[in-house]
Motif scaffolding. Structure first.
Motif, short mmCIF file in Angstrom:
data_model
loop_
_atom_site.label_atom_id
_atom_site.label_comp_id
_atom_site.label_asym_id
_atom_site.label_seq_id
_atom_site.Cartn_x
_atom_site.Cartn_y
_atom_site.Cartn_z
N GLU A 134 0.83 -1.20 0.00
CA GLU A 134 0.00 0.00 0.00
C GLU A 134 0.87 1.26 0.00
OE1 GLU A 134 -3.47 1.50 -0.70
OE2 GLU A 134 -3.34 -0.63 -0.19
N GLU A 135 1.96 1.22 0.76
CA GLU A 135 2.85 2.39 0.82
C GLU A 135 3.59 2.57 -0.51
OE1 GLU A 135 5.29 2.09 4.33
OE2 GLU A 135 3.53 1.83 5.63
N SER A 136 4.02 1.47 -1.10
CA SER A 136 4.68 1.56 -2.41
C SER A 136 3.71 2.06 -3.47
CB SER A 136 5.24 0.19 -2.81
OG SER A 136 6.26 -0.21 -1.94
N TRP A 137 2.47 1.61 -3.39
CA TRP A 137 1.44 2.05 -4.34
C TRP A 137 1.28 3.57 -4.29
CZ3 TRP A 137 -1.38 0.61 -8.38
CH2 TRP A 137 -2.61 1.23 -8.65
N ALA A 138 1.18 4.10 -3.09
CA ALA A 138 1.02 5.55 -2.94
C ALA A 138 2.21 6.30 -3.51
CB ALA A 138 0.81 5.91 -1.47
N ARG A 139 3.40 5.80 -3.27
CA ARG A 139 4.61 6.46 -3.79
C ARG A 139 4.70 6.32 -5.31
NH1 ARG A 139 6.65 10.33 -2.29
NH2 ARG A 139 8.84 9.83 -2.61
N CYS A 140 4.27 5.20 -5.84
CA CYS A 140 4.25 5.02 -7.30
C CYS A 140 3.32 6.05 -7.95
CB CYS A 140 3.81 3.61 -7.67
SG CYS A 140 5.05 2.35 -7.40
N LEU A 141 2.17 6.29 -7.32
CA LEU A 141 1.24 7.28 -7.86
C LEU A 141 1.81 8.68 -7.75
CD1 LEU A 141 -2.22 5.89 -6.69
CD2 LEU A 141 -0.98 5.46 -8.82
N ASP A 142 2.53 8.98 -6.65
CA ASP A 142 3.21 10.27 -6.53
C ASP A 142 4.21 10.45 -7.68
OD1 ASP A 142 1.89 10.97 -4.21
OD2 ASP A 142 3.53 10.35 -2.88
N ALA A 143 4.98 9.39 -7.92
CA ALA A 143 6.00 9.46 -8.98
C ALA A 143 5.37 9.58 -10.35
CB ALA A 143 6.88 8.21 -8.91
N LEU A 144 4.28 8.86 -10.57
CA LEU A 144 3.59 8.93 -11.86
C LEU A 144 3.05 10.34 -12.10
CD1 LEU A 144 2.77 7.22 -14.30
CD2 LEU A 144 0.73 6.51 -13.02
N HIS A 145 2.46 10.92 -11.08
CA HIS A 145 1.96 12.29 -11.19
C HIS A 145 3.10 13.27 -11.52
CE1 HIS A 145 0.01 16.08 -10.27
NE2 HIS A 145 0.89 16.32 -9.32
N THR A 146 4.22 13.12 -10.82
CA THR A 146 5.36 14.01 -11.06
C THR A 146 5.86 13.88 -12.49
OG1 THR A 146 6.02 13.91 -8.74
CG2 THR A 146 7.71 14.57 -10.31
N LEU A 147 5.95 12.65 -12.98
CA LEU A 147 6.40 12.42 -14.36
C LEU A 147 5.43 13.04 -15.36
CD1 LEU A 147 8.16 11.22 -16.56
CD2 LEU A 147 7.05 9.03 -16.18
N LEU A 148 4.14 12.86 -15.13
CA LEU A 148 3.14 13.41 -16.05
C LEU A 148 3.20 14.94 -16.07
CD1 LEU A 148 0.21 10.99 -15.21
CD2 LEU A 148 1.42 11.13 -17.40
N GLU A 149 3.46 15.55 -14.91
CA GLU A 149 3.57 17.01 -14.85
C GLU A 149 4.82 17.52 -15.53
OE1 GLU A 149 3.23 18.29 -10.69
OE2 GLU A 149 1.38 19.29 -11.34
N ARG A 150 5.87 16.72 -15.51
CA ARG A 150 7.17 17.14 -16.08
C ARG A 150 7.55 16.24 -17.25
NH1 ARG A 150 9.94 17.53 -10.11
NH2 ARG A 150 8.51 19.10 -9.30
N TRP A 151 6.59 16.00 -18.09
CA TRP A 151 6.80 15.10 -19.23
C TRP A 151 8.00 15.57 -20.04
CZ3 TRP A 151 4.54 10.53 -19.79
CH2 TRP A 151 4.70 9.87 -21.02
N PRO A 152 8.92 14.67 -20.39
CA PRO A 152 10.11 15.09 -21.13
C PRO A 152 9.78 15.64 -22.51
CG PRO A 152 10.00 12.69 -20.97
CD PRO A 152 8.90 13.23 -20.10
N ALA A 153 10.48 16.69 -22.86
CA ALA A 153 10.29 17.29 -24.18
C ALA A 153 10.85 16.39 -25.25
CB ALA A 153 10.96 18.65 -24.23
N ARG A 154 10.20 16.42 -26.42
CA ARG A 154 10.72 15.69 -27.56
C ARG A 154 11.83 16.51 -28.20
NH1 ARG A 154 5.38 15.27 -28.49
NH2 ARG A 154 5.46 16.56 -30.35
#
Length: 197
Positions: A171-191
């Motif tokens: 459950e704790e890893s799940w929450a952190r994975c979602l935090d990381a996914l959100h951060t990646l989506l907000e800072r999507w790498p430029a092409r």
């Protein structure tokens, strides 16, 4: 002649319940017939064969999962929507492991039946809609959809298989994975020039 009261929907639901109990791979026409208290032959008036039954289970599951996600994400945006979406997805996979499995494997589904089923189409719409807050354009948006699906499916599949035996609660890893996914989506790498489009 079809047994009174027996319908394609009843056969599908019986197959789906059985899949959740024993696993999709163990669903057979004979097992479903026993569950319904009928002879095997009675089922063929409602579903063509086992592949057809599995396709119907997949469409049922897609509808159910989509409804759950839609209800949980209604009125939410950004990280709030992402977390609600992911939690609903994971909860459905936990609650209905056999049905969930049917949505993740290649199954030949009757095109007419698939065309009438809103679940798969609505699932795509919900995923793209949830990601709209991240202001991604194509092809990044499609890549982000694939990343989200891969992350959620990978986690719940490993979890279901007992792959998280570490002392840290999943459950704790799940929450952190979602935090990381959100951060990646907000800072999507430029092409960059030369990147595939």
């Amino acid at each position: 002649m079809a047994r009174a009261g027996l319908t394609a929907d009843r056969v599908t639901l019986a197959g789906a319940e059985l899949a959740d109990e024993v696993g999709l791979d163990h669903v057979t026409m004979s097992a479903v017939a026993r569950r319904l208290g009928v002879k095997d032959a009675s089922l063929y008036a409602h579903v063509r064969n086992l592949e057809d039954l599995r396709g119907r289970i997949a469409l049922l599951a897609a509808d159910e999962k989509t409804i759950r996600i839609a209800e949980d994400t209604a009125g939410r945006a950004g990280k709030d929507a992402l977390v609600a979406f992911a939690n609903a997805y994971r909860a459905y996979a936990h609650d209905h492991p056999g049905r969930y499995a049917a949505t993740q494997i290649p199954i030949q589904i009757d095109p007419e039946l698939a065309a009438r089923a809103p679940g798969p189409r609505r699932a795509v719409e919900l995923t793209y809609g949830m990601l709209r807050a991240y202001a991604l354009d194509e092809p990044d948006l499609t890549d982000a959809v694939r990343l989200v699906r891969s992350t959620l499916h990978g986690f719940v599949s490993l979890e279901a298989a007992g792959g998280f035996a570490h002392a840290r609660p999943a459950e704790e890893s799940w929450a952190r994975c979602l935090d990381a996914l959100h951060t990646l989506l907000e800072r999507w790498p430029a092409r960059h020039e030369g990147d595939p489009t």
